[in-house]
Design an enzyme around this catalytic site. Sequence first.
Site, PDB file in Angstrom:
ATOM      1  N   GLY A   1       2.723  -0.963   4.403  1.00 18.99           N
ATOM      2  CA  GLY A   1       2.830   0.448   4.048  1.00 18.99           C
ATOM      3  C   GLY A   1       4.294   0.850   3.907  1.00 18.99           C
ATOM      4  O   GLY A   1       4.920   0.672   2.867  1.00 18.99           O
ATOM      5  N   GLY A   2       4.865   1.368   4.990  1.00 16.11           N
ATOM      6  CA  GLY A   2       6.222   1.930   4.965  1.00 16.11           C
ATOM      7  C   GLY A   2       7.260   1.026   4.323  1.00 16.11           C
ATOM      8  O   GLY A   2       8.063   1.478   3.496  1.00 16.11           O
TER       9      GLY A   2
ATOM     10  N   ASN B   1       0.876  -1.176   0.000  1.00 14.28           N
ATOM     11  CA  ASN B   1       0.000   0.000   0.000  1.00 14.28           C
ATOM     12  C   ASN B   1       0.914   1.226   0.000  1.00 14.28           C
ATOM     13  O   ASN B   1       1.478   1.570   1.029  1.00 14.28           O
ATOM     14  CB  ASN B   1      -0.891  -0.038   1.249  1.00 14.28           C
ATOM     15  CG  ASN B   1      -1.715   1.226   1.408  1.00 14.28           C
ATOM     16  OD1 ASN B   1      -1.798   2.040   0.489  1.00 14.28           O
ATOM     17  ND2 ASN B   1      -2.332   1.387   2.574  1.00 14.28           N
ATOM     18  N   TRP B   2       1.038   1.836  -1.160  1.00 16.44           N
ATOM     19  CA  TRP B   2       1.978   2.962  -1.281  1.00 16.44           C
ATOM     20  C   TRP B   2       1.434   4.244  -0.660  1.00 16.44           C
ATOM     21  O   TRP B   2       2.149   5.234  -0.569  1.00 16.44           O
ATOM     22  CB  TRP B   2       2.329   3.207  -2.748  1.00 16.44           C
ATOM     23  CG  TRP B   2       3.283   2.189  -3.318  1.00 16.44           C
ATOM     24  CD1 TRP B   2       3.930   1.194  -2.628  1.00 16.44           C
ATOM     25  CD2 TRP B   2       3.724   2.081  -4.683  1.00 16.44           C
ATOM     26  NE1 TRP B   2       4.728   0.481  -3.480  1.00 16.44           N
ATOM     27  CE2 TRP B   2       4.626   1.002  -4.743  1.00 16.44           C
ATOM     28  CE3 TRP B   2       3.429   2.785  -5.856  1.00 16.44           C
ATOM     29  CZ2 TRP B   2       5.237   0.605  -5.937  1.00 16.44           C
ATOM     30  CZ3 TRP B   2       4.038   2.393  -7.039  1.00 16.44           C
ATOM     31  CH2 TRP B   2       4.934   1.320  -7.081  1.00 16.44           C
ATOM     32  N   LYS B   3       0.148   4.264  -0.333  1.00 20.33           N
ATOM     33  CA  LYS B   3      -0.472   5.485   0.210  1.00 20.33           C
ATOM     34  C   LYS B   3      -0.171   6.665  -0.740  1.00 20.33           C
ATOM     35  O   LYS B   3      -0.201   6.475  -1.953  1.00 20.33           O
ATOM     36  CB  LYS B   3       0.004   5.730   1.640  1.00 20.33           C
ATOM     37  CG  LYS B   3      -0.190   4.481   2.511  1.00 20.33           C
ATOM     38  CD  LYS B   3       0.027   4.691   3.968  1.00 20.33           C
ATOM     39  CE  LYS B   3      -0.192   3.374   4.694  1.00 20.33           C
ATOM     40  NZ  LYS B   3      -0.101   3.493   6.139  1.00 20.33           N
TER      41      LYS B   3
HETATM   42  P1  PGA Z   1       2.581   0.333   7.781  1.00 21.77           P
HETATM   43  O1  PGA Z   1       1.164   0.563   7.081  1.00 21.77           O
HETATM   44  O2  PGA Z   1       3.150  -0.965   7.219  1.00 21.77           O
HETATM   45  O3  PGA Z   1       3.393   1.524   7.411  1.00 21.77           O
HETATM   46  O4  PGA Z   1       2.328   0.205   9.250  1.00 21.77           O
HETATM   47  C1  PGA Z   1       0.271  -0.507   6.867  1.00 21.77           C
HETATM   48  C2  PGA Z   1      -0.999  -0.003   6.254  1.00 21.77           C
HETATM   49  O5  PGA Z   1      -1.401   1.120   6.553  1.00 21.77           O
HETATM   50  O6  PGA Z   1      -1.650  -0.685   5.423  1.00 21.77           O
END
Ligand code: PGA
Length: 260
Positions: free
Chosen positions: A238-239, A13-15
């Site tokens: 995410g990160g 999930n690249w946001k």
């Molecule tokens: P994160 O995000 O791995 O940066 O905690 C996960 C997500 O929001 O799907």
Amino acid sequence: MTTSVRIPLMAANWKMHLSIAEGVAFIAKLHELLGNPQDREVLIAPPFTHLWPLREPMAAAGFSLAAQNCHWETQGAFTGEVSLTMIAETGCRYVIVGHSERRHIFGESDAWIGRKTAAALSRGVVPIVCIGEKIEEREAGLTEEVLRRQLTAGLEGLRVDTPEKLVIAYEPVWAIGTGRTATPGQAQDAHAFVRGWLAQRFDKAVANGIRILYGGSVKPDNVDDLMAQPDIDGALVGGASLQADSFARIVQYKKSGKSP
Ligand code: PGA
């Protein structure tokens, strides 16, 4: 519970990160690092603007494309929104629905998330429905109650006749972007609860085949232990999904005791 039918789904999930050019370079590098994995599915959810230009490189690499959000109406006067028909046209097989940032930063309600999930199912786009409790809810012993509420509202009135049509992501809010991961045991307990809820709501065989992803600070150094849990069928990252080598290591988690 049998895990043999559930192909692990490793999702990035690249946001709101990476340019289109960076995305193209990422896909090429990830493909080079991974080759064509046959025993697991690799998914990337880039920003909306990247879906169309990334469509061909993603398809050529054998990766699945996902949108990060959607609107439930097909078209209309909804400035700033994108419909599932439009999303499907870009080659997306999946859409993330009800991510905690949508719920908590943008105020999306359980009812909206239910409408989005229903619309995705009806348009043939697989919803990845995100659920998860906040830290105060966990500390008050309300985790299962919150998950039950989010599942009930998110999947209200839906028919799911085959397990490939739905993915659930358990993402405890306190673990997202914080570096604080649920322990494998805490994650497994929540996933087993979700699986039990699905078995009551749908056919048992369908519930056993639905993939439940864990998300919240998944990293190369914790993915193996998380993926060793019997009801964890993948990760929503995410990160650690923003660098191809780190995400490649996550996709290539070591199968300690659990084969896909
Ligand atoms: P994160 O995000 O791995 O940066 O905690 C996960 C997500 O929001 O799907």
